[in-house]
Write an enzyme that holds these catalytic residues in place. Structure first.
Site, PDB file in Angstrom:
ATOM      1  N   GLU A 128       0.930  -1.221  -0.176  1.00  0.00           N
ATOM      2  CA  GLU A 128       0.094  -0.099   0.117  1.00  0.00           C
ATOM      3  C   GLU A 128       0.699   1.492   0.063  1.00  0.00           C
ATOM      4  O   GLU A 128       0.450   2.298   0.674  1.00  0.00           O
ATOM      5  CB  GLU A 128      -1.112  -0.038   1.157  1.00  0.00           C
ATOM      6  CG  GLU A 128      -1.942  -1.117   1.134  1.00  0.00           C
ATOM      7  CD  GLU A 128      -2.717  -1.289   2.347  1.00  0.00           C
ATOM      8  OE1 GLU A 128      -3.072  -0.357   3.265  1.00  0.00           O
ATOM      9  OE2 GLU A 128      -3.450  -2.282   2.582  1.00  0.00           O
ATOM     10  N   ASN A 170       2.141  -5.098  -3.224  1.00  0.00           N
ATOM     11  CA  ASN A 170       0.749  -5.623  -2.945  1.00  0.00           C
ATOM     12  C   ASN A 170      -0.013  -4.178  -2.523  1.00  0.00           C
ATOM     13  O   ASN A 170       0.407  -3.504  -1.881  1.00  0.00           O
ATOM     14  CB  ASN A 170       0.676  -6.619  -1.685  1.00  0.00           C
ATOM     15  CG  ASN A 170      -0.722  -6.894  -1.343  1.00  0.00           C
ATOM     16  OD1 ASN A 170      -1.330  -7.763  -2.116  1.00  0.00           O
ATOM     17  ND2 ASN A 170      -1.320  -6.911  -0.018  1.00  0.00           N
ATOM     18  N   GLU A 235      -6.369 -10.585  -1.131  1.00  0.00           N
ATOM     19  CA  GLU A 235      -7.229 -10.372   0.215  1.00  0.00           C
ATOM     20  C   GLU A 235      -8.645 -10.314  -0.419  1.00  0.00           C
ATOM     21  O   GLU A 235      -9.299  -9.567   0.269  1.00  0.00           O
ATOM     22  CB  GLU A 235      -6.714  -9.059   0.839  1.00  0.00           C
ATOM     23  CG  GLU A 235      -5.155  -9.021   1.177  1.00  0.00           C
ATOM     24  CD  GLU A 235      -4.718  -7.635   1.716  1.00  0.00           C
ATOM     25  OE1 GLU A 235      -5.681  -6.907   2.262  1.00  0.00           O
ATOM     26  OE2 GLU A 235      -3.516  -7.606   2.127  1.00  0.00           O
ATOM     27  N   ASP A 237     -12.408 -10.320  -0.642  1.00  0.00           N
ATOM     28  CA  ASP A 237     -13.649 -10.195  -0.093  1.00  0.00           C
ATOM     29  C   ASP A 237     -14.617  -9.490  -0.730  1.00  0.00           C
ATOM     30  O   ASP A 237     -14.137  -8.334  -1.357  1.00  0.00           O
ATOM     31  CB  ASP A 237     -13.539  -9.899   1.433  1.00  0.00           C
ATOM     32  CG  ASP A 237     -12.908  -8.858   1.934  1.00  0.00           C
ATOM     33  OD1 ASP A 237     -12.712  -7.743   0.914  1.00  0.00           O
ATOM     34  OD2 ASP A 237     -12.347  -8.474   3.069  1.00  0.00           O
TER      35      ASP A 237
HETATM   36  O1  G3I Z   1      -4.585  -7.409  18.948  1.00  0.00           O
HETATM   37  C1  G3I Z   1      -5.309  -6.124  19.451  1.00  0.00           C
HETATM   38  C2  G3I Z   1      -6.014  -6.321  20.907  1.00  0.00           C
HETATM   39  O2  G3I Z   1      -5.114  -6.542  21.892  1.00  0.00           O
HETATM   40  C3  G3I Z   1      -6.655  -4.879  21.030  1.00  0.00           C
HETATM   41  O3  G3I Z   1      -7.346  -5.319  22.502  1.00  0.00           O
HETATM   42  C4  G3I Z   1      -7.745  -4.565  20.183  1.00  0.00           C
HETATM   43  C5  G3I Z   1      -8.195  -3.250  20.505  1.00  0.00           C
HETATM   44  O4  G3I Z   1      -8.415  -2.623  19.336  1.00  0.00           O
HETATM   45  O5  G3I Z   1      -7.074  -4.578  18.970  1.00  0.00           O
HETATM   46  C6  G3I Z   1      -6.289  -5.674  18.603  1.00  0.00           C
HETATM   47  O6  G3I Z   1      -5.406  -5.357  17.372  1.00  0.00           O
HETATM   48  C7  G3I Z   1      -6.535  -5.230  16.070  1.00  0.00           C
HETATM   49  C8  G3I Z   1      -5.924  -6.395  15.086  1.00  0.00           C
HETATM   50  O7  G3I Z   1      -6.687  -5.950  14.154  1.00  0.00           O
HETATM   51  C9  G3I Z   1      -6.041  -7.857  15.675  1.00  0.00           C
HETATM   52  O8  G3I Z   1      -7.496  -8.014  15.844  1.00  0.00           O
HETATM   53  C10 G3I Z   1      -6.393  -3.868  15.688  1.00  0.00           C
HETATM   54  O9  G3I Z   1      -7.024  -2.973  16.392  1.00  0.00           O
HETATM   55  C11 G3I Z   1      -6.817  -3.859  14.273  1.00  0.00           C
HETATM   56  O10 G3I Z   1      -6.785  -2.629  13.534  1.00  0.00           O
HETATM   57  C12 G3I Z   1      -6.206  -4.809  13.463  1.00  0.00           C
HETATM   58  O11 G3I Z   1      -7.264  -4.587  12.202  1.00  0.00           O
HETATM   59  C13 G3I Z   1      -6.422  -5.221  10.920  1.00  0.00           C
HETATM   60  C14 G3I Z   1      -6.007  -4.457   9.976  1.00  0.00           C
HETATM   61  O12 G3I Z   1      -5.489  -5.034   8.716  1.00  0.00           O
HETATM   62  C15 G3I Z   1      -5.132  -3.149  10.342  1.00  0.00           C
HETATM   63  O13 G3I Z   1      -4.758  -2.097   9.431  1.00  0.00           O
HETATM   64  C16 G3I Z   1      -7.277  -6.459  10.373  1.00  0.00           C
HETATM   65  O14 G3I Z   1      -7.329  -7.657  11.508  1.00  0.00           O
HETATM   66  C17 G3I Z   1      -6.804  -7.042   9.240  1.00  0.00           C
HETATM   67  O15 G3I Z   1      -7.764  -7.770   8.552  1.00  0.00           O
HETATM   68  C18 G3I Z   1      -6.434  -5.889   8.272  1.00  0.00           C
HETATM   69  O16 G3I Z   1      -5.948  -6.372   7.098  1.00  0.00           O
HETATM   70  C19 G3I Z   1      -5.378  -5.466   5.960  1.00  0.00           C
HETATM   71  C20 G3I Z   1      -4.365  -5.917   5.359  1.00  0.00           C
HETATM   72  O17 G3I Z   1      -3.190  -6.344   6.317  1.00  0.00           O
HETATM   73  C21 G3I Z   1      -3.625  -4.958   4.347  1.00  0.00           C
HETATM   74  N1  G3I Z   1      -4.823  -4.546   3.421  1.00  0.00           N
HETATM   75  C22 G3I Z   1      -6.319  -4.177   3.880  1.00  0.00           C
HETATM   76  C23 G3I Z   1      -6.434  -5.084   5.030  1.00  0.00           C
HETATM   77  C24 G3I Z   1      -8.072  -4.697   5.620  1.00  0.00           C
HETATM   78  O18 G3I Z   1      -7.896  -3.604   6.463  1.00  0.00           O
END
Ligand code: G3I
Length: 302
Positions: A128, A170, A235, A237
């Site tokens: 990105e 990517n 990715e 969906d």
């Molecule tokens: O693990 C912590 C937890 O300890 C905490 O209590 C909680 C509170 O917010 O957050 C948890 O972390 C989260 C993490 O996912 C694990 O669940 C983050 O807040 C959250 O921001 C994070 O989101 C991820 C996101 O990327 C971050 O940018 C999504 O799971 C994940 O699916 C998403 O994936 C991205 C790709 O890497 C790149 N392309 C876009 C795609 C979708 O956004």
């Protein structure tokens, strides 16, 4: 009847999913994972905030859980991701000295790739890096401190660290051929290929809305492939998971010889980062949705 993984393998492709380490103990989840998917991308566990939360202190525990699961079940791995502006710890984003940031970036790439050397099919080396709606780089810390050359630097460092891994760029919103962002990434890949900068693949994230893939998606995949790189849907969906939209997406890949695989961004709707859109192939109970059958058929299975 077949599975997504075996149907994709019949044409030399893979079918993968994003996996969260914390869900591996859920037997509904892991049963589907090991039955249907032969490629795994860690959803968060290989990102910088997890793997190097403070300078020089590396934590590969969560990602190791996933890599070990994959090894035990004959699944290959996509590494995601080494250089990205998001999920980047504050100690990195606050660096202002170019020599420091260059050495921090190169050390991060080298150390993480060394840890997994020989066990990763493809790495998302840079994720990105282009700004939405433009053909230019995003103004993140890497661009602002290191300048335009940082992407090339990252790929050269990655090649030296693990020559057996395919090196991918990517991004999202690069699926529609006429978009400025698509053109910007295309021009970068063309430039890299012409100058011998190591790049092997381009990942099209393919987070689609209810309209599904753009009509030009297959053209986009084919045009990038013609530059001499593999292309992958990394990715996938689709809001509301219409079977037609999923089938069209899979067919775009099947129709391009160098489209080597498809990864969906999660297993059940309840596992999705956008779960309110019900965008995946399995419902919250692990039942196959109509989109599952459409994908299996489009892969040539069923
Ligand atoms: O693990 C912590 C937890 O300890 C905490 O209590 C909680 C509170 O917010 O957050 C948890 O972390 C989260 C993490 O996912 C694990 O669940 C983050 O807040 C959250 O921001 C994070 O989101 C991820 C996101 O990327 C971050 O940018 C999504 O799971 C994940 O699916 C998403 O994936 C991205 C790709 O890497 C790149 N392309 C876009 C795609 C979708 O956004």
């Amino acid at each position: 009847s077949g599975t997504l993984g075996t149907a994709a393998a019949d044409s030399g492709r893979y079918f993968g999913t994003a996996v969260a380490a914390g869900r591996l103990g859920d037997s509904t989840y892991s049963t589907i994972l090991d039955r249907e998917f032969n490629m795994i991308t860690p959803e968060n566990e290989m990102k910088w905030d997890t793997t190097e939360p403070s300078r020089g202190n590396f934590n590969f525990g969560p990602a190791d859980q996933i890599v070990n699961h994959a090894a035990a079940h004959g699944q290959r791995m996509r590494g995601h991701t080494l250089v990205w502006h998001s999920q980047l710890p504050g100690w990195v984003s606050s660096i202002t000295d170019p020599n420091t940031l260059r050495s921090v970036m190169d050390n991060h790439i080298t150390t993480e790739m060394n840890h997994y050397k020989g066990r990763i099919y493809a790495w998302d080396v840079v994720n990105e890096a282009f700004a939405d709606g433009t053909g230019r780089h995003r103004g993140d810390v890497f661009q602002n401190v290191l300048g335009n050359g940082y992407i090339e630097e990252a790929f050269r460092t990655a090649r030296a660290a693990d020559p057996s891994a395919k090196l991918c760029y990517n991004d999202y919103n690069i699926e529609n051929w006429s978009d400025a962002k698509t053109q910007g990434v295309y021009n970068m890949v063309r430039d890299f290929k012409s100058r011998g900068v190591p790049i092997d693949c381009v990942g099209f994230q393919s987070h689609f809305g209810t309209g599904g893939p753009p009509a030009s998606f297959q053209t986009t995949l084919a045009n990038f492939a013609a530059l001499g790189v593999d292309v992958q849907i990394t990715e996938l969906d689709i809001a509301q998971a219409s079977p037609t939209n999923y089938a069209n997406t899979v067919r775009a890949c099947m129709n391009v010889a160098r489209c080597t695989g498809i990864t969906v961004w999660g297993i059940r709707d309840s596992d999705s980062w956008r779960s309110q859109d019900s965008p995946l192939l399995f419902d919250a109970y692990g039942n196959k949705k109509p989109a599952y059958d459409a994908v299996l058929t489009a892969l040539g299975g069923g």
